[in-house]
Every structure is written in C-alpha cells, then in structure tokens.
Design a protein around this motif. Structure first.
Motif, short mmCIF file in Angstrom:
data_model
loop_
_atom_site.label_atom_id
_atom_site.label_comp_id
_atom_site.label_asym_id
_atom_site.label_seq_id
_atom_site.Cartn_x
_atom_site.Cartn_y
_atom_site.Cartn_z
N SER A 171 26.52 2.91 24.44
CA SER A 171 26.54 3.30 25.85
C SER A 171 25.15 3.23 26.48
O SER A 171 24.99 2.79 27.63
N LYS A 172 24.14 3.67 25.73
CA LYS A 172 22.76 3.60 26.24
C LYS A 172 22.34 2.16 26.47
O LYS A 172 21.70 1.83 27.49
N ALA A 175 24.19 0.75 29.51
CA ALA A 175 23.66 1.26 30.78
C ALA A 175 22.51 0.38 31.27
O ALA A 175 22.40 0.09 32.47
N GLY A 179 23.60 -1.99 34.30
CA GLY A 179 23.06 -1.31 35.47
C GLY A 179 22.66 -2.24 36.61
O GLY A 179 22.97 -1.97 37.78
N ARG A 184 27.74 1.60 36.22
CA ARG A 184 27.19 2.76 35.54
C ARG A 184 27.90 2.97 34.21
O ARG A 184 29.11 2.73 34.11
N VAL A 185 27.19 3.45 33.22
CA VAL A 185 27.79 3.73 31.91
C VAL A 185 27.36 5.13 31.48
O VAL A 185 26.17 5.43 31.41
N ASN A 186 28.34 5.98 31.23
CA ASN A 186 28.08 7.34 30.80
C ASN A 186 28.99 7.69 29.63
O ASN A 186 30.03 7.04 29.42
N PRO A 238 19.58 5.77 31.69
CA PRO A 238 19.67 5.50 30.26
C PRO A 238 18.40 5.91 29.55
O PRO A 238 17.30 5.82 30.10
#
Length: 239
Positions: A171-172, A175, A179, A184-186, A238
């Motif tokens: 996920s990091k 992001a 991005g 967005r990635v959370n 991130p």
C-alpha cells in the motif's frame, strides 16, 4: 468574522465502488456504508447466493448495488471481470483469511492459501482497477483492509502477520506510484472485530481474555464502528 473551512461531507453520488469479499462481515459493512453514501456498489466474492441476498437487502434501502461472482485469486478472471465494466473509482480490497497455527505446525497449503487471498488477490484487483482508472484519466481511492497484525506480532499468527505486513508495504508503494494519477491508497487496520469469521476463535475463553487484555476499551470492536471509515479515509501521505 473568522472564515471557517467548508465541510463537503462524505457523499459519493455518481461514484462506482468495488468491494471484494462483499458478501458478509466487514466487506458487507463496507458495501452498505458506501451505498448509503450514494455510491453504486459492486460486491465481489465466490458465493453467488450470499451476494444476491446482500444486494437485494441494499437495494431494499433505496441504494444501488450489483454483484459479480469472482475468485479474486485468479488473475485471468479478475482481469476479465474488471475490464468488462466501467472504471471503479473506489476499491475496497477486503477479501482475506486467517489460519492461525504455530509456525512448526503450518503446512505449505496454508501458506499458499493465505498469501494467495490476502496478498496476491489485493495485487491483482488493484492492478486491474488502476489500469481502468488510468485509461479513463480518472482519480480514485483504494482502501486495503489490513489489520493491527500488519504492525505487530502475535503467537500463532506468523503467517497472517506476514501477509498483512506485506499489504502494508504494498500500500505504501502504491501510494507513491498511483498518487500522481490522483489515486489515493490507504489501509484500514482494525483490531479484532466481532464477525462470523472471528466468532469461533472467541469460543476459547483463554484466547478471548488474551485479546481483551490488549484492547484499551476491554471489549471487541463492532462492525458499525468501522463503517464510517470506508467513506472518510484520509489522504495519508505515504511513508
């Protein structure tokens, strides 16, 4: 008079959302929350009858929902299913499993099954949804259901912890990668939540006490306490 920031609310009207593992538990809760916020929600899982019943219940509330019977561990099936539909601007990668055992008692088939669903399926679905969004030039929001076990360790959960730490790392990286395209990635990292999946674990009184001793509130989390998070996950930078 001091100018105040505008609160835009959490309405998702006109947005399309995909929730994997959407037939029950946290996945169904995510689908309900997104649908009630105005999104057109697609529930994905392998259980057709369960999905059909869930969609009927959501539609009975006046919201919009449909479903796809899909094995998210099959990359070919994932590509075919997602590419055949308009882009999903919201993705909840919820499908997952846990097979708690001591390291020395963990068979190879458990390692393969847990990583296939918790890690590889998240990669497959994210990849296809990202492709669709980028081709259409649309922004989006990915919410990967991780766990507190993606940040800590626990006995009998070496395999699960490894899979959720992988989701955190993925996920990091996503992001940073997605991005610039406005995606967005959370992650969402709940502790133990009372669901049909976790119920058998808590039949063991000693395990229940072990868990509750590590939760400040002294009780398990409830599904309704997680529901608002699907619609309001912040754009966390991130790390």
């Amino acid at each position: 008079m001091t100018p105040l920031p505008a609160f835009t609310g959490f309405r998702l009207d006109g947005k399309r959302a995909l929730v994997t593992g959407g037939g029950r538990g946290l996945g169904l809760a995510a689908a309900v929350a997104l649908a009630q916020a105005g999104a057109e929600v697609t529930l994905a899982a392998r259980s057709g009858a369960e999905l059909e019943a869930a969609c009927a219940a959501i539609r009975a509330q006046g919201a919009r929902a449909d479903f796809m019977v899909l094995d998210v561990t099959d990359p070919t099936a994932v590509k075919r299913a997602i590419s055949s539909r308009p882009p999903f601007q919201i993705l909840v990668n919820n499908a997952g499993m846990n097979r708690p055992k001591l390291l020395t008692e963990t068979p190879d088939e458990d390692i393969d099954a847990v990583f296939a669903l918790n890690v590889k399926a998240t990669f497959y679905v994210s990849r296809e949804v990202a492709r669709s969004l980028q081709a259409a030039g649309l922004p989006g929001s990915f919410i990967n259901v991780s766990s507190q076990m993606g940040h800590v360790g626990s006995p009998r959960r070496t395999l699960y912890c490894a899979s959720k730490h992988a989701v955190e790392g993925m996920s990091k990286a996503l992001a940073w990668e997605l991005g610039p395209a406005g995606i967005r990635v959370n992650t969402l990292c709940p502790t133990f939540i009372e669901t049909t999946l976790t119920a058998p674990m808590f039949e063991d009184a000693s395990f229940r006490r072990f868990v509750l001793d590590k939760i400040a509130l002294g009780r398990l989390g409830r599904i309704d306490e997680v529901m608002g998070r699907w619609c309001s996950s912040p754009a966390t930078p991130p790390a």
